[in-house]
Each structure stands twice: as structure tokens, then as C-alpha cells.
Design a protein around this motif. Structure first.
Motif, PDB file in Angstrom:
ATOM      1  N   PHE A 213      32.957  46.166  41.372  1.00 41.47           N
ATOM      2  CA  PHE A 213      34.215  45.527  41.770  1.00 41.47           C
ATOM      3  C   PHE A 213      34.410  44.149  41.139  1.00 41.47           C
ATOM      4  O   PHE A 213      35.530  43.781  40.785  1.00 41.47           O
ATOM      5  CB  PHE A 213      34.282  45.405  43.291  1.00 41.47           C
ATOM      6  N   ASN A 214      33.362  43.352  41.028  1.00 38.42           N
ATOM      7  CA  ASN A 214      33.455  42.003  40.459  1.00 38.42           C
ATOM      8  C   ASN A 214      32.920  41.982  39.039  1.00 38.42           C
ATOM      9  O   ASN A 214      31.942  42.676  38.728  1.00 38.42           O
ATOM     10  CB  ASN A 214      32.649  40.996  41.292  1.00 38.42           C
ATOM     11  N   SER A 215      33.529  41.167  38.181  1.00 34.57           N
ATOM     12  CA  SER A 215      33.027  40.982  36.822  1.00 34.57           C
ATOM     13  C   SER A 215      31.997  39.865  36.810  1.00 34.57           C
ATOM     14  O   SER A 215      32.231  38.768  37.345  1.00 34.57           O
ATOM     15  CB  SER A 215      34.176  40.630  35.871  1.00 34.57           C
ATOM     16  N   LEU A 216      30.858  40.114  36.176  1.00 31.65           N
ATOM     17  CA  LEU A 216      29.797  39.114  36.054  1.00 31.65           C
ATOM     18  C   LEU A 216      29.843  38.402  34.711  1.00 31.65           C
ATOM     19  O   LEU A 216      28.935  37.623  34.394  1.00 31.65           O
ATOM     20  CB  LEU A 216      28.432  39.785  36.243  1.00 31.65           C
ATOM     21  N   ALA A 217      30.893  38.628  33.934  1.00 36.35           N
ATOM     22  CA  ALA A 217      30.996  38.015  32.603  1.00 36.35           C
ATOM     23  C   ALA A 217      30.975  36.492  32.715  1.00 36.35           C
ATOM     24  O   ALA A 217      31.730  35.907  33.494  1.00 36.35           O
ATOM     25  CB  ALA A 217      32.281  38.470  31.913  1.00 36.35           C
ATOM     26  N   GLY A 218      30.106  35.856  31.949  1.00 38.33           N
ATOM     27  CA  GLY A 218      30.004  34.402  31.942  1.00 38.33           C
ATOM     28  C   GLY A 218      29.042  33.840  32.965  1.00 38.33           C
ATOM     29  O   GLY A 218      28.843  32.621  33.025  1.00 38.33           O
ATOM     30  N   PHE A 219      28.426  34.715  33.762  1.00 37.70           N
ATOM     31  CA  PHE A 219      27.504  34.252  34.796  1.00 37.70           C
ATOM     32  C   PHE A 219      26.116  34.845  34.579  1.00 37.70           C
ATOM     33  O   PHE A 219      25.975  35.937  34.012  1.00 37.70           O
ATOM     34  CB  PHE A 219      27.990  34.656  36.195  1.00 37.70           C
ATOM     35  N   ASP A 220      25.100  34.134  35.050  1.00 36.79           N
ATOM     36  CA  ASP A 220      23.771  34.712  35.195  1.00 36.79           C
ATOM     37  C   ASP A 220      23.693  35.345  36.576  1.00 36.79           C
ATOM     38  O   ASP A 220      24.397  34.920  37.507  1.00 36.79           O
ATOM     39  CB  ASP A 220      22.689  33.642  35.046  1.00 36.79           C
ATOM     40  N   SER A 221      22.827  36.342  36.734  1.00 37.82           N
ATOM     41  CA  SER A 221      22.778  37.018  38.026  1.00 37.82           C
ATOM     42  C   SER A 221      21.440  37.713  38.228  1.00 37.82           C
ATOM     43  O   SER A 221      20.700  37.976  37.276  1.00 37.82           O
ATOM     44  CB  SER A 221      23.914  38.049  38.140  1.00 37.82           C
ATOM     45  N   GLU A 222      21.150  37.998  39.490  1.00 36.94           N
ATOM     46  CA  GLU A 222      19.996  38.797  39.886  1.00 36.94           C
ATOM     47  C   GLU A 222      20.487  39.884  40.839  1.00 36.94           C
ATOM     48  O   GLU A 222      21.290  39.620  41.734  1.00 36.94           O
ATOM     49  CB  GLU A 222      18.951  37.934  40.608  1.00 36.94           C
ATOM     50  N   GLU A 223      19.990  41.105  40.660  1.00 37.78           N
ATOM     51  CA  GLU A 223      20.329  42.189  41.582  1.00 37.78           C
ATOM     52  C   GLU A 223      19.549  42.011  42.879  1.00 37.78           C
ATOM     53  O   GLU A 223      18.358  41.733  42.867  1.00 37.78           O
ATOM     54  CB  GLU A 223      19.994  43.548  40.962  1.00 37.78           C
ATOM     55  N   LEU A 224      20.256  42.185  44.004  1.00 35.25           N
ATOM     56  CA  LEU A 224      19.614  42.032  45.308  1.00 35.25           C
ATOM     57  C   LEU A 224      19.549  43.329  46.097  1.00 35.25           C
ATOM     58  O   LEU A 224      18.596  43.563  46.834  1.00 35.25           O
ATOM     59  CB  LEU A 224      20.368  40.990  46.145  1.00 35.25           C
ATOM     60  N   MET A 225      20.548  44.179  45.972  1.00 37.71           N
ATOM     61  CA  MET A 225      20.614  45.356  46.834  1.00 37.71           C
ATOM     62  C   MET A 225      21.544  46.392  46.228  1.00 37.71           C
ATOM     63  O   MET A 225      22.546  46.045  45.604  1.00 37.71           O
ATOM     64  CB  MET A 225      21.136  44.937  48.216  1.00 37.71           C
ATOM     65  N   THR A 226      21.203  47.660  46.394  1.00 41.24           N
ATOM     66  CA  THR A 226      22.073  48.766  45.989  1.00 41.24           C
ATOM     67  C   THR A 226      22.356  49.631  47.209  1.00 41.24           C
ATOM     68  O   THR A 226      21.445  49.920  47.994  1.00 41.24           O
ATOM     69  CB  THR A 226      21.412  49.612  44.888  1.00 41.24           C
ATOM     70  N   GLU A 227      23.607  50.013  47.375  1.00 46.68           N
ATOM     71  CA  GLU A 227      23.985  50.819  48.542  1.00 46.68           C
ATOM     72  C   GLU A 227      25.063  51.822  48.168  1.00 46.68           C
ATOM     73  O   GLU A 227      25.732  51.703  47.139  1.00 46.68           O
ATOM     74  CB  GLU A 227      24.489  49.916  49.674  1.00 46.68           C
ATOM     75  N   GLY A 228      25.227  52.815  49.018  1.00 47.06           N
ATOM     76  CA  GLY A 228      26.272  53.794  48.818  1.00 47.06           C
ATOM     77  C   GLY A 228      27.607  53.295  49.347  1.00 47.06           C
ATOM     78  O   GLY A 228      27.733  52.159  49.815  1.00 47.06           O
ATOM     79  N   GLN A 229      28.613  54.172  49.269  1.00 45.37           N
ATOM     80  CA  GLN A 229      29.939  53.818  49.763  1.00 45.37           C
ATOM     81  C   GLN A 229      30.363  54.768  50.886  1.00 45.37           C
ATOM     82  O   GLN A 229      29.877  55.897  50.982  1.00 45.37           O
ATOM     83  CB  GLN A 229      30.960  53.845  48.630  1.00 45.37           C
ATOM     84  N   ILE A 230      31.277  54.270  51.687  1.00 42.14           N
ATOM     85  CA  ILE A 230      31.787  55.038  52.815  1.00 42.14           C
ATOM     86  C   ILE A 230      33.303  54.998  52.795  1.00 42.14           C
ATOM     87  O   ILE A 230      33.915  54.118  52.190  1.00 42.14           O
ATOM     88  CB  ILE A 230      31.283  54.478  54.165  1.00 42.14           C
TER      89      ILE A 230
END
Length: 289
Positions: free
Chosen positions: A160-177
């Protein structure tokens, strides 16, 4: 001359956005003649025409279009630097100790409750932890808050969000409802697929903003979580959201797992150029959760 002053950029951006010297002067709180002279001096210094002026009004040249785009980014960066410097020195913390570092964490309202609680508790236990201000934001606003310095760090969600131009770390993965009105026939199902909720005549999918615009469709345009919750409860829409959204469900809602929706990944993101030691400590804590 390859350098530009912040004042010159503010003047030019105002004229370029208003395309009218009078309105731009009023916006800047100054008289029109000195504004016109300042723009002319800027054009002479750059040795290029930025504006086309005639009886019909003002228009941007190709060079003006480039300077407007780059100028906005430069002014945002300057404002962001000032905001972060003030926070780092405690200058914008009324009543708090001057010199104590403060970080602003942007989080989409009503999202990631459990993860956020764990992160804040774990970081608060660290020696020399900075003060954390949680800044609730609207849908897809995190990137703008990071770019203009109102936030130092944010929780963001792909796809949903663009990470372009940012550094990042993955924290969690989940499904959708799918979140449906409790009385709707689909709410009795144990599981659904996207096709089940994408073409329901009496329950159109809610539409989310992307880059400031909404995709076409019959569903309502959603501006915040409270509006979404009410429209679902009234039987006017259905929403496809991450599983963690169960935390804000009303009694009038039913959440049904979606078997074929892409997973949602929660990231902690920050400006790529950041050199804040306090921010580095927060990121380290988040990565260890």
C-alpha cells in the motif's frame, strides 16, 4: 552562479504555483514590485527564462517547470532539517528538558496496535532512550510526513505504501481479511477470495487514496478509519485490510479471512540520509522484536 538562496526559492515557488504575481505577493506578505524584481534577478543570475509573461498572464517555461519541482523538494528538505534539528535539541518540547532528544513516529490511525505497543515498551527499556511522540496520520500520509520533517520514522505497509527514497526494515508479515457488515450473507462464510468481495452489487469495495487520487469505482472514497468503520456498519461498503485491523472492529462488523490476497508487510521506515543516533537505537530495537 549555481547556488540559490532559500528566499529566492520561496519567491519563485509562490509565483510558479499561483501563476500570478499579485496573488503570490499577497501570499508572501510583500508588495508586488520587489517580488517581480527578485524573480527577474533570479532569471539573470541563472541566465535562463523561468516564466513567460504576457497580457493573458504568467506561464512556466521548461526551465521553470524543472525549478518548481526541484525548488519544492529543496524547501521541504530545508524545513525538514530545521524541524529535526529543533527536536534533537529539545527546542520544540515545551515543558520538557531542553537538550533531550525526541523522535516522532508516524503511524496510520488504528493500525498495528500490538506491534506498536511492543516496540514502544521495548525501546523505553533501552538505556538513553529518546522520548517518542506517536503521530497518528491518515491513509498513505506517512511518506509526506517523513519527507517534510514532521516525522522522523514511520510504520509503513507494502504493497500500500511506497518506500521509495527511504531506508526500511521488515517487521511483520500478515494476511488480509474482508470486513463486512454483520448482517450480510457473505459474513457467514468461513473464508472468502477476492473475487467474492470485488463485485458485490449491494456492497461496493471501499476506495483508498493513492498518490492523492482515488481509483474509479462505485465504492465510497475513504478518508479515515472512523468513516470506514461507520460505512461498513451501515452496510454501505466492504473493506479489504490487513489482519491486524481486527483490533478496531465494531460489534456491527465481521472479519472473514481472504485466501488469495497478497500478504501485507509492515516496515519501519526512515529518511535514507538520517544520521540520528536515537533513531538508530529505535531501529535496532524494532529489528530485534
Amino acid at each position: 552562479m549555481d547556488t540559490l538562496e532559500t528566499r529566492e526559492l520561496r519567491y519563485f515557488v509562490a509565483v510558479a504555483e499561483e501563476l500570478h504575481f499579485g496573488r503570490a505577493a499577497e501570499r508572501l506578505g510583500m508588495a508586488q514590485p520587489p517580488l517581480s524584481r527578485a524573480i527577474q534577478q533570479l532569471e539573470r543570475r541563472l541566465r535562463v527564462s523561468l516564466l513567460e509573461r504576457d497580457r493573458r498572464g504568467v506561464a512556466l517555461t521548461d526551465a521553470g517547470e524543472v525549478l518548481l519541482h526541484e525548488g519544492r523538494a529543496a524547501l521541504d528538505a530545508t524545513a525538514a532539517a530545521a524541524r529535526r534539528a529543533r527536536r534533537a535539541g529539545g527546542a520544540d518540547s515545551p515543558g520538557g528538558p531542553r537538550g533531550r532528544h525526541r523522535l516522532v513516529l508516524a503511524v496510520k490511525a488504528a493500525a498495528s496496535h500490538e506491534l506498536l505497543r511492543k516496540l514502544l515498551d521495548a525501546y523505553a527499556a533501552e538505556p538513553d532512550a529518546a522520548d517518542i511522540e506517536v503521530l497518528p496520520c491518515g491513509i498513505c500520509e506517512q511518506g509526506e510526513l517523513l519527507r517534510d520533517g514532521r516525522a522522523d520514522v514511520a510504520l509503513m505497509y507494502t504493497p500500500f505504501n511506497s518506500l521509495a527514497g527511504f531506508d526500511s526494515e521488515e517487521l511483520m508479515t500478515e494476511g488480509q481479511i474482508a470486513i463486512l457488515p454483520a448482517g450480510h450473507p457473505l459474513a457467514a462464510r468461513k473464508a472468502l477470495c477476492l473475487a467474492d468481495v470485488s463485485d458485490v452489487p449491494d456492497l461496493p469495495l471501499a476506495r483508498w487514496p493513492s498518490h492523492g487520487t482515488y481509483a474509479p469505482g462505485p465504492g465510497p472514497e475513504i478518508h479515515d478509519q472512523t468513516q470506514l468503520a461507520q460505512l461498513i456498519a451501515l452496510g454501505r461498503t466492504v473493506a479489504v485490510v490487513p489482519d491486524s485491523a481486527r483490533a478496531w472492529l465494531w460489534a456491527e462488523h465481521i472479519a472473514v479471512p481472504l485466501t488469495d490476497a497478497s500478504p501485507v508487510v509492515t516496515h519501519i521506515a526512515w529518511p535514507a540520509h538520517s544520521r540520528s543516533l536515537a533513531l538508530a537505537g529505535l531501529i535496532r530495537t524494532a529489528a530485534q522484536l
